[in-house]
Design a protein around this motif. Structure first.
Motif, PDB file in Angstrom:
ATOM      1  N   PHE A 196       0.859  -1.178   0.000  1.00  0.00           N
ATOM      2  CA  PHE A 196       0.000   0.000   0.000  1.00  0.00           C
ATOM      3  C   PHE A 196       0.892   1.223   0.000  1.00  0.00           C
ATOM      4  CE2 PHE A 196      -2.608   3.295   1.944  1.00  0.00           C
ATOM      5  CZ  PHE A 196      -3.776   3.178   1.206  1.00  0.00           C
ATOM      6  N   SER A 197       0.695   2.104  -0.958  1.00  0.00           N
ATOM      7  CA  SER A 197       1.512   3.308  -1.010  1.00  0.00           C
ATOM      8  C   SER A 197       0.608   4.524  -1.082  1.00  0.00           C
ATOM      9  CB  SER A 197       2.398   3.288  -2.257  1.00  0.00           C
ATOM     10  OG  SER A 197       1.607   3.624  -3.385  1.00  0.00           O
ATOM     11  N   LYS A 198       1.205   5.694  -1.103  1.00  0.00           N
ATOM     12  CA  LYS A 198       0.374   6.899  -1.161  1.00  0.00           C
ATOM     13  C   LYS A 198      -0.344   7.032  -2.503  1.00  0.00           C
ATOM     14  CE  LYS A 198       4.447   9.721  -2.151  1.00  0.00           C
ATOM     15  NZ  LYS A 198       5.326  10.734  -1.591  1.00  0.00           N
ATOM     16  N   PHE A 199      -0.011   6.146  -3.441  1.00  0.00           N
ATOM     17  CA  PHE A 199      -0.705   6.183  -4.735  1.00  0.00           C
ATOM     18  C   PHE A 199      -1.826   5.140  -4.795  1.00  0.00           C
ATOM     19  CE2 PHE A 199       3.800   7.275  -5.477  1.00  0.00           C
ATOM     20  CZ  PHE A 199       3.620   8.624  -5.724  1.00  0.00           C
ATOM     21  N   SER A 200      -1.966   4.360  -3.744  1.00  0.00           N
ATOM     22  CA  SER A 200      -2.957   3.279  -3.762  1.00  0.00           C
ATOM     23  C   SER A 200      -4.384   3.817  -3.694  1.00  0.00           C
ATOM     24  CB  SER A 200      -2.722   2.330  -2.594  1.00  0.00           C
ATOM     25  OG  SER A 200      -1.459   1.736  -2.703  1.00  0.00           O
ATOM     26  N   ASP A 201      -5.297   2.994  -4.176  1.00  0.00           N
ATOM     27  CA  ASP A 201      -6.708   3.339  -4.158  1.00  0.00           C
ATOM     28  C   ASP A 201      -7.318   2.793  -2.861  1.00  0.00           C
ATOM     29  OD1 ASP A 201      -9.461   3.190  -4.409  1.00  0.00           O
ATOM     30  OD2 ASP A 201      -9.386   2.883  -6.574  1.00  0.00           O
ATOM     31  N   CYS A 202      -7.763   3.700  -2.004  1.00  0.00           N
ATOM     32  CA  CYS A 202      -8.255   3.289  -0.680  1.00  0.00           C
ATOM     33  C   CYS A 202      -9.495   2.402  -0.755  1.00  0.00           C
ATOM     34  CB  CYS A 202      -8.573   4.515   0.167  1.00  0.00           C
ATOM     35  SG  CYS A 202      -7.110   5.499   0.506  1.00  0.00           S
ATOM     36  N   SER A 203     -10.386   2.703  -1.697  1.00  0.00           N
ATOM     37  CA  SER A 203     -11.604   1.899  -1.724  1.00  0.00           C
ATOM     38  C   SER A 203     -11.301   0.491  -2.209  1.00  0.00           C
ATOM     39  CB  SER A 203     -12.686   2.562  -2.577  1.00  0.00           C
ATOM     40  OG  SER A 203     -12.232   2.694  -3.895  1.00  0.00           O
ATOM     41  N   ARG A 204     -10.334   0.383  -3.112  1.00  0.00           N
ATOM     42  CA  ARG A 204      -9.986  -0.960  -3.579  1.00  0.00           C
ATOM     43  C   ARG A 204      -9.293  -1.746  -2.470  1.00  0.00           C
ATOM     44  NH1 ARG A 204      -6.230  -1.738  -8.288  1.00  0.00           N
ATOM     45  NH2 ARG A 204      -5.864  -3.825  -7.493  1.00  0.00           N
ATOM     46  N   ALA A 205      -8.417  -1.073  -1.754  1.00  0.00           N
ATOM     47  CA  ALA A 205      -7.720  -1.729  -0.644  1.00  0.00           C
ATOM     48  C   ALA A 205      -8.727  -2.205   0.397  1.00  0.00           C
ATOM     49  CB  ALA A 205      -6.712  -0.761  -0.021  1.00  0.00           C
ATOM     50  N   ALA A 206      -9.725  -1.364   0.676  1.00  0.00           N
ATOM     51  CA  ALA A 206     -10.746  -1.711   1.669  1.00  0.00           C
ATOM     52  C   ALA A 206     -11.545  -2.922   1.198  1.00  0.00           C
ATOM     53  CB  ALA A 206     -11.678  -0.522   1.907  1.00  0.00           C
ATOM     54  N   GLU A 207     -11.879  -2.916  -0.080  1.00  0.00           N
ATOM     55  CA  GLU A 207     -12.670  -4.012  -0.633  1.00  0.00           C
ATOM     56  C   GLU A 207     -11.882  -5.318  -0.572  1.00  0.00           C
ATOM     57  OE1 GLU A 207     -14.938  -5.007  -4.854  1.00  0.00           O
ATOM     58  OE2 GLU A 207     -13.990  -3.057  -4.529  1.00  0.00           O
ATOM     59  N   GLN A 208     -10.599  -5.233  -0.906  1.00  0.00           N
ATOM     60  CA  GLN A 208      -9.771  -6.442  -0.883  1.00  0.00           C
ATOM     61  C   GLN A 208      -9.624  -6.980   0.536  1.00  0.00           C
ATOM     62  OE1 GLN A 208      -6.272  -4.992  -2.901  1.00  0.00           O
ATOM     63  NE2 GLN A 208      -7.041  -5.577  -4.918  1.00  0.00           N
ATOM     64  N   LEU A 209      -9.444  -6.071   1.477  1.00  0.00           N
ATOM     65  CA  LEU A 209      -9.293  -6.528   2.866  1.00  0.00           C
ATOM     66  C   LEU A 209     -10.596  -7.181   3.346  1.00  0.00           C
ATOM     67  CD1 LEU A 209      -7.523  -6.636   5.432  1.00  0.00           C
ATOM     68  CD2 LEU A 209      -8.578  -4.495   6.123  1.00  0.00           C
ATOM     69  N   LYS A 210     -11.709  -6.531   3.029  1.00  0.00           N
ATOM     70  CA  LYS A 210     -12.996  -7.041   3.502  1.00  0.00           C
ATOM     71  C   LYS A 210     -13.303  -8.414   2.899  1.00  0.00           C
ATOM     72  CE  LYS A 210     -17.631  -5.345   4.500  1.00  0.00           C
ATOM     73  NZ  LYS A 210     -17.706  -6.049   5.779  1.00  0.00           N
ATOM     74  N   ASN A 211     -12.832  -8.659   1.688  1.00  0.00           N
ATOM     75  CA  ASN A 211     -13.103  -9.942   1.030  1.00  0.00           C
ATOM     76  C   ASN A 211     -11.978 -10.953   1.198  1.00  0.00           C
ATOM     77  OD1 ASN A 211     -15.611  -9.131   0.048  1.00  0.00           O
ATOM     78  ND2 ASN A 211     -14.624  -7.994  -1.591  1.00  0.00           N
ATOM     79  N   ASN A 212     -10.963 -10.569   1.932  1.00  0.00           N
ATOM     80  CA  ASN A 212      -9.846 -11.474   2.155  1.00  0.00           C
ATOM     81  C   ASN A 212     -10.330 -12.665   2.992  1.00  0.00           C
ATOM     82  OD1 ASN A 212      -7.624 -12.750   3.469  1.00  0.00           O
ATOM     83  ND2 ASN A 212      -6.367 -10.963   3.044  1.00  0.00           N
ATOM     84  N   PRO A 213     -10.169 -13.882   2.449  1.00  0.00           N
ATOM     85  CA  PRO A 213     -10.714 -15.066   3.155  1.00  0.00           C
ATOM     86  C   PRO A 213     -10.201 -15.195   4.585  1.00  0.00           C
ATOM     87  CG  PRO A 213      -9.616 -15.698   1.068  1.00  0.00           C
ATOM     88  CD  PRO A 213      -9.516 -14.206   1.183  1.00  0.00           C
ATOM     89  N   ARG A 214      -8.991 -14.693   4.842  1.00  0.00           N
ATOM     90  CA  ARG A 214      -8.450 -14.834   6.206  1.00  0.00           C
ATOM     91  C   ARG A 214      -9.114 -13.878   7.193  1.00  0.00           C
ATOM     92  NH1 ARG A 214      -2.563 -13.713   5.910  1.00  0.00           N
ATOM     93  NH2 ARG A 214      -2.784 -13.708   8.161  1.00  0.00           N
ATOM     94  N   HIS A 215      -9.617 -12.759   6.684  1.00  0.00           N
ATOM     95  CA  HIS A 215     -10.150 -11.745   7.602  1.00  0.00           C
ATOM     96  C   HIS A 215     -11.652 -11.564   7.503  1.00  0.00           C
ATOM     97  CE1 HIS A 215      -5.990 -10.863   8.170  1.00  0.00           C
ATOM     98  NE2 HIS A 215      -5.831 -10.280   7.008  1.00  0.00           N
ATOM     99  N   LYS A 216     -12.237 -12.133   6.462  1.00  0.00           N
ATOM    100  CA  LYS A 216     -13.646 -11.902   6.146  1.00  0.00           C
ATOM    101  C   LYS A 216     -14.594 -12.037   7.343  1.00  0.00           C
ATOM    102  CE  LYS A 216     -16.689 -13.444   2.451  1.00  0.00           C
ATOM    103  NZ  LYS A 216     -16.871 -12.412   1.461  1.00  0.00           N
TER     104      LYS A 216
END
Length: 167
Positions: free
Chosen positions: A43-63
């Motif tokens: 994750f860098s200052k150029f990353s897309d926050c909504s995409r990062a949030a979506e990926q984290l929320k759908n991450n099978p380990r954390h879902k």
């Protein structure tokens, strides 16, 4: 389905060093309150926050743990992290997030491009949804109380103080 949520999210925060999202949750199966640390990678200052949030929320380990945390709340934490990476103070990041999430009533919607328009629309939908969810709504979850006992605040972490409005 009537499945009982095993994990009840209580408090969500961001840690800048090392970058990670921290969830304090209640584990109903063991009747304990626990802390889960989810490292933020790539994750860098150029990353897309909504995409990062979506990926984290759908991450099978954390879902399962993040069921009671809205994607928008995670997005906010990522935007604070991104602001930090850009060298902004916390207050600046929060203010910037607030401006982005606020709809200007005088704004001429016709002048916005599609992406901005879609974003405004999703904010409005969310506000509408939030107001619509009353206690008799089957999706209304009683027990996701987000609390912020400040005395047990982890020193290096920033808690999303406004989360109690987000649920």
């Amino acid at each position: 389905a009537g499945a009982v949520m095993t994990f009840i999210a209580q408090k969500c925060g961001i840690c800048f060093q090392p970058p990670s999202i921290i969830l304090i949750y209640r584990d109903n199966s063991q009747d304990k309150t626990r802390q889960r640390i989810m490292p933020v990678r790539n994750f860098s200052k150029f990353s897309d926050c909504s995409r990062a949030a979506e990926q984290l929320k759908n991450n099978p380990r954390h879902k399962a743990y993040l069921e009671g945390v809205s994607q928008r709340q995670l997005q906010k934490l990522y935007s604070l992290l991104r602001g930090h990476l850009e060298g902004q103070s916390l207050a600046e990041s929060l203010e910037k997030f607030r401006q982005e999430e606020t709809i200007d009533p005088d704004e001429d919607m016709n002048k916005l491009d599609d992406k901005e328009l879609a974003k405004r629309k999703s904010i409005m939908d969310e506000l509408f949804e939030r107001n619509r969810k009353k206690k008799d709504d089957p999706d209304f979850v009683y027990n996701v109380e987000v609390e912020f006992p400040l005395d047990e605040q982890l020193e290096s972490c920033t808690w999303d103080i406004e989360s109690d409005e987000e649920v």
